[in-house]
Design an enzyme around this catalytic site. Structure first.
Site, PDB file in Angstrom:
ATOM      1  N   LYS A  13       0.876  -1.180   0.024  1.00  9.84           N
ATOM      2  CA  LYS A  13       0.191   0.081   0.021  1.00  9.84           C
ATOM      3  C   LYS A  13       0.861   1.125  -0.110  1.00  9.84           C
ATOM      4  O   LYS A  13       1.981   1.042   0.345  1.00  9.84           O
ATOM      5  CB  LYS A  13      -0.804   0.032   1.155  1.00  9.84           C
ATOM      6  CG  LYS A  13      -0.469  -0.010   2.531  1.00  9.84           C
ATOM      7  CD  LYS A  13       0.392   1.211   3.051  1.00  9.84           C
ATOM      8  CE  LYS A  13       0.771   1.129   4.459  1.00  9.84           C
ATOM      9  NZ  LYS A  13       1.743   2.376   5.262  1.00  9.84           N
ATOM     10  N   GLY A 100       7.058   1.009   4.919  1.00 13.82           N
ATOM     11  CA  GLY A 100       5.978   1.830   5.048  1.00 13.82           C
ATOM     12  C   GLY A 100       5.165   1.620   4.110  1.00 13.82           C
ATOM     13  O   GLY A 100       4.129   2.203   3.790  1.00 13.82           O
ATOM     14  N   GLY A 103       4.261  -4.351   4.362  1.00 10.51           N
ATOM     15  CA  GLY A 103       4.255  -5.746   3.785  1.00 10.51           C
ATOM     16  C   GLY A 103       3.831  -6.817   5.072  1.00 10.51           C
ATOM     17  O   GLY A 103       3.156  -7.530   4.713  1.00 10.51           O
ATOM     18  N   GLY A 104       4.164  -6.462   6.251  1.00 10.83           N
ATOM     19  CA  GLY A 104       3.727  -7.382   7.273  1.00 10.83           C
ATOM     20  C   GLY A 104       2.372  -7.487   7.426  1.00 10.83           C
ATOM     21  O   GLY A 104       1.740  -8.438   7.595  1.00 10.83           O
ATOM     22  N   ASP A 138      -2.620  -1.272  10.354  1.00  6.59           N
ATOM     23  CA  ASP A 138      -2.788  -1.349   9.015  1.00  6.59           C
ATOM     24  C   ASP A 138      -3.426  -2.394   8.232  1.00  6.59           C
ATOM     25  O   ASP A 138      -3.800  -2.801   7.284  1.00  6.59           O
ATOM     26  CB  ASP A 138      -1.429  -1.305   7.986  1.00  6.59           C
ATOM     27  CG  ASP A 138      -0.952   0.195   7.913  1.00  6.59           C
ATOM     28  OD1 ASP A 138      -1.668   1.352   8.166  1.00  6.59           O
ATOM     29  OD2 ASP A 138       0.505   0.314   7.819  1.00  6.59           O
TER      30      ASP A 138
HETATM   31  C1  LIG Z   1       1.781   4.717   9.646  1.00  6.01           C
HETATM   32  C2  LIG Z   1       1.052   3.590   9.102  1.00  6.01           C
HETATM   33  O1  LIG Z   1       1.667   2.632   8.221  1.00  6.01           O
HETATM   34  C3  LIG Z   1      -0.065   4.309   8.102  1.00  6.01           C
HETATM   35  O2  LIG Z   1      -0.569   3.548   7.181  1.00  6.01           O
HETATM   36  C4  LIG Z   1       0.277   2.595  10.297  1.00  6.01           C
HETATM   37  O3  LIG Z   1      -0.550   3.677  10.708  1.00  6.01           O
HETATM   38  C5  LIG Z   1       1.079   1.831  10.921  1.00  6.01           C
HETATM   39  O4  LIG Z   1       0.096   0.560  11.013  1.00  6.01           O
HETATM   40  P1  LIG Z   1       1.131  -0.752  11.630  1.00  6.01           P
HETATM   41  O5  LIG Z   1       2.542  -0.766  10.698  1.00  6.01           O
HETATM   42  O6  LIG Z   1      -0.053  -2.040  11.347  1.00  6.01           O
HETATM   43  O7  LIG Z   1       1.178  -0.144  13.005  1.00  6.01           O
HETATM   44  P2  LIG Z   1       0.998  -1.192  14.613  1.00  6.01           P
HETATM   45  O8  LIG Z   1       1.832  -2.498  14.183  1.00  6.01           O
HETATM   46  O9  LIG Z   1      -0.432  -1.361  14.668  1.00  6.01           O
HETATM   47  O10 LIG Z   1       1.748  -0.277  15.503  1.00  6.01           O
HETATM   48  C6  LIG Z   1       3.277  -0.204  15.405  1.00  6.01           C
HETATM   49  C7  LIG Z   1       3.494   1.019  16.421  1.00  6.01           C
HETATM   50  O11 LIG Z   1       3.231   2.162  15.950  1.00  6.01           O
HETATM   51  C8  LIG Z   1       2.645   3.127  16.700  1.00  6.01           C
HETATM   52  N1  LIG Z   1       1.144   3.545  16.007  1.00  6.01           N
HETATM   53  C9  LIG Z   1       0.732   2.964  15.069  1.00  6.01           C
HETATM   54  C10 LIG Z   1      -0.466   3.100  14.279  1.00  6.01           C
HETATM   55  C11 LIG Z   1      -1.179   4.417  14.995  1.00  6.01           C
HETATM   56  N2  LIG Z   1      -2.464   5.023  14.380  1.00  6.01           N
HETATM   57  N3  LIG Z   1      -0.570   5.172  15.875  1.00  6.01           N
HETATM   58  C12 LIG Z   1       0.652   4.800  16.615  1.00  6.01           C
HETATM   59  O12 LIG Z   1       1.144   5.449  17.388  1.00  6.01           O
HETATM   60  C13 LIG Z   1       2.238   2.496  17.962  1.00  6.01           C
HETATM   61  O13 LIG Z   1       3.398   2.917  18.593  1.00  6.01           O
HETATM   62  C14 LIG Z   1       2.624   1.109  17.780  1.00  6.01           C
HETATM   63  O14 LIG Z   1       3.278   0.260  18.772  1.00  6.01           O
HETATM   64  N1  LIG Z   2       5.567 -11.524   7.704  1.00  3.39           N
HETATM   65  C1  LIG Z   2       6.045 -10.201   7.921  1.00  3.39           C
HETATM   66  N2  LIG Z   2       6.592  -9.522   6.933  1.00  3.39           N
HETATM   67  C2  LIG Z   2       7.505  -8.240   7.413  1.00  3.39           C
HETATM   68  N3  LIG Z   2       7.576  -7.920   8.446  1.00  3.39           N
HETATM   69  C3  LIG Z   2       7.198  -8.663   9.513  1.00  3.39           C
HETATM   70  C4  LIG Z   2       6.259  -9.831   9.334  1.00  3.39           C
HETATM   71  N4  LIG Z   2       5.909 -10.434  10.639  1.00  3.39           N
HETATM   72  C5  LIG Z   2       6.563  -9.552  11.340  1.00  3.39           C
HETATM   73  N5  LIG Z   2       7.209  -8.434  10.947  1.00  3.39           N
HETATM   74  C6  LIG Z   2       7.749  -7.551  11.832  1.00  3.39           C
HETATM   75  O1  LIG Z   2       7.201  -6.219  11.411  1.00  3.39           O
HETATM   76  C7  LIG Z   2       8.228  -5.284  11.094  1.00  3.39           C
HETATM   77  C8  LIG Z   2       7.531  -4.122  10.310  1.00  3.39           C
HETATM   78  O2  LIG Z   2       7.334  -4.701   8.860  1.00  3.39           O
HETATM   79  P1  LIG Z   2       6.528  -4.213   7.841  1.00  3.39           P
HETATM   80  O3  LIG Z   2       7.269  -4.541   6.600  1.00  3.39           O
HETATM   81  O4  LIG Z   2       5.260  -4.564   7.885  1.00  3.39           O
HETATM   82  O5  LIG Z   2       6.954  -2.633   7.866  1.00  3.39           O
HETATM   83  P2  LIG Z   2       6.263  -1.439   7.079  1.00  3.39           P
HETATM   84  O6  LIG Z   2       6.054  -1.719   5.727  1.00  3.39           O
HETATM   85  O7  LIG Z   2       7.031  -0.097   7.690  1.00  3.39           O
HETATM   86  O8  LIG Z   2       4.792  -1.370   8.105  1.00  3.39           O
HETATM   87  P3  LIG Z   2       3.667  -0.311   7.905  1.00  3.39           P
HETATM   88  O9  LIG Z   2       3.808   0.261   6.813  1.00  3.39           O
HETATM   89  O10 LIG Z   2       2.416  -1.078   8.267  1.00  3.39           O
HETATM   90  O11 LIG Z   2       4.225   0.406   9.104  1.00  3.39           O
HETATM   91  C9  LIG Z   2       9.388  -5.938  10.509  1.00  3.39           C
HETATM   92  O12 LIG Z   2      10.697  -5.189  10.751  1.00  3.39           O
HETATM   93  C10 LIG Z   2       9.403  -7.450  11.336  1.00  3.39           C
HETATM   94  O13 LIG Z   2      10.023  -7.149  12.521  1.00  3.39           O
END
Ligand SMILES: C[C@](O)(CO)[C@H](O)COP(=O)(O)OP(=O)(O)OC[C@H]1O[C@@H](n2ccc(N)nc2=O)[C@H](O)[C@@H]1O
Ligand SMILES: Nc1ncnc2c1ncn2[C@@H]1O[C@H](COP(=O)(O)OP(=O)(O)OP(=O)(O)O)[C@@H](O)[C@H]1O
Length: 283
Positions: A13, A100, A103-104, A138
């Site tokens: 996304k 960002g 992926g996870g 997300d």
């Molecule tokens: C920044 C975005 O990627 C925008 O799409 C998302 O809001 C993040 O979503 P995400 O990676 O699924 O986040 P989560 O795994 O729920 O949260 C990771 C950490 O980010 C912070 N977090 C996340 C989402 C949010 N609305 N407020 C927060 O403060 C929290 O400290 C949390 O411990």
């Molecule tokens: N299947 C997975 N793929 C990627 N990361 C994973 C997975 N499962 C757990 N994780 C953990 O989640 C962390 C965040 O990974 P992700 O790839 O979702 O980051 P991101 O793209 O920045 O996420 P977001 O945009 O949702 O904030 C990784 O550093 C890893 O430790």
């Protein structure tokens, strides 16, 4: 007898804009953001096990088996549904971690939808999105599969249909921790909420950008390079930056110039996620 595998995509996304409008008592931030999918992502394959075990057969560096969002999603669904079946899962990891681009979260959503299908649970989207939210802010948008304007912590979703350009996404070689950016004291947390729908043009800012570029100069560098060709934006909390182009040819041209020094990829924006298009075709 070998078991047929169900293979499904887990798309990336982009956050086309991201405003932080407040902070809840539990520390989570209230956002307004526009989500759009890319026709680019990971791929997961699922095969039934009848012994009730959930096993991810692919190792990813630095993510222990039991903490992987895929395993956590599968176990949560198994527990909540009372399903006696198990699953073997294989992952083709394409999306950068900490980029960002979700992926996870997308892997988790594909696991929920894939297992709902494979285990024949008959859960509706609301229930799957509710379980998804417990795994990450997300996850619900990936479960629903439609480009959306998101509020709350990212889970209150209104479907939208922005243009679907081609994007060049640059991937700075740093992994950004979302929690670290959200806990930075310098983060802007008081952007006034947009009350008008659809979101008026000109609201394309990402409030995380100043904090991310201060901590990660590589991200600022990528924004500057891409900004020579088009409006360059940060997705989520980074590290990836992206720009829109009217055609694949134009995105490819800039990609060829920039990816000499930076990693990146070209992908089409999509308002319906490729996961949902594939599931629709299966039914
Ligand atoms: C920044 C975005 O990627 C925008 O799409 C998302 O809001 C993040 O979503 P995400 O990676 O699924 O986040 P989560 O795994 O729920 O949260 C990771 C950490 O980010 C912070 N977090 C996340 C989402 C949010 N609305 N407020 C927060 O403060 C929290 O400290 C949390 O411990
Ligand atoms: N299947 C997975 N793929 C990627 N990361 C994973 C997975 N499962 C757990 N994780 C953990 O989640 C962390 C965040 O990974 P992700 O790839 O979702 O980051 P991101 O793209 O920045 O996420 P977001 O945009 O949702 O904030 C990784 O550093 C890893 O430790």
């Amino acid at each position: 007898m070998s078991q047929a595998r169900l293979t499904l995509p887990a798309p990336a996304k982009l956050n086309l804009m991201l405003h932080i409008t407040g902070r809840r008592a539990d520390g989570y931030h209230e956002l307004q953001t526009l989500f759009q999918f890319l026709d680019y992502g990971d791929e997961l394959s699922f095969a039934l096990r009848d012994d009730g075990e959930v096993r991810l057969q692919t190792e990813i560096a630095d993510v222990p088996h039991d903490s992987n969002l895929i395993v956590r999603a599968a176990r949560a669904l198994k527990e909540q549904s009372g399903c006696p079946l198990g699953v073997d899962i294989w992952l083709k990891k394409v999306l950068p971690m900490g980029g960002g681009i979700g992926g996870g979260s997308s892997d988790a959503a594909t696991t929920l939808l894939g297992l709902n299908h494979l285990w024949q649970l008959g859960w509706d989207e609301d229930r799957l999105a509710g379980l998804g939210l417990k795994l990450g802010a997300d996850v619900p948008v990936f479960v629903r599969g439609h480009a959306a304007f998101a509020e709350g912590i990212g889970e209150i979703l209104t479907p939208v249909t922005p243009e679907e350009p081609w994007y060049l996404v640059l991937v700075p070689q740093v992994s950004v921790s979302t929690a670290e950016i959200f806990s930075d004291p310098l983060l802007t947390r008081d952007t006034p909420p947009i009350k008008v729908r659809p979101v008026p043009k000109g609201n394309s800012r990402n409030d995380c950008l100043p904090v991310v570029t201060r901590r990660y100069p590589e991200v600022g560098n990528a924004l500057n390079l891409l900004g020579k060709f088009t409006e360059a934006k940060l997705t989520g909390t980074g590290s990836c930056v992206f720009g829109a182009f009217p055609s694949k040819a134009e995105a490819d041209k800039v990609s060829a110039l920039l990816t000499e020094t930076l990693t990146g990829f070209v992908a089409k924006g999509a308002n319906i996620s490729m996961l949902h298009r594939k599931l629709q075709a299966l039914l």
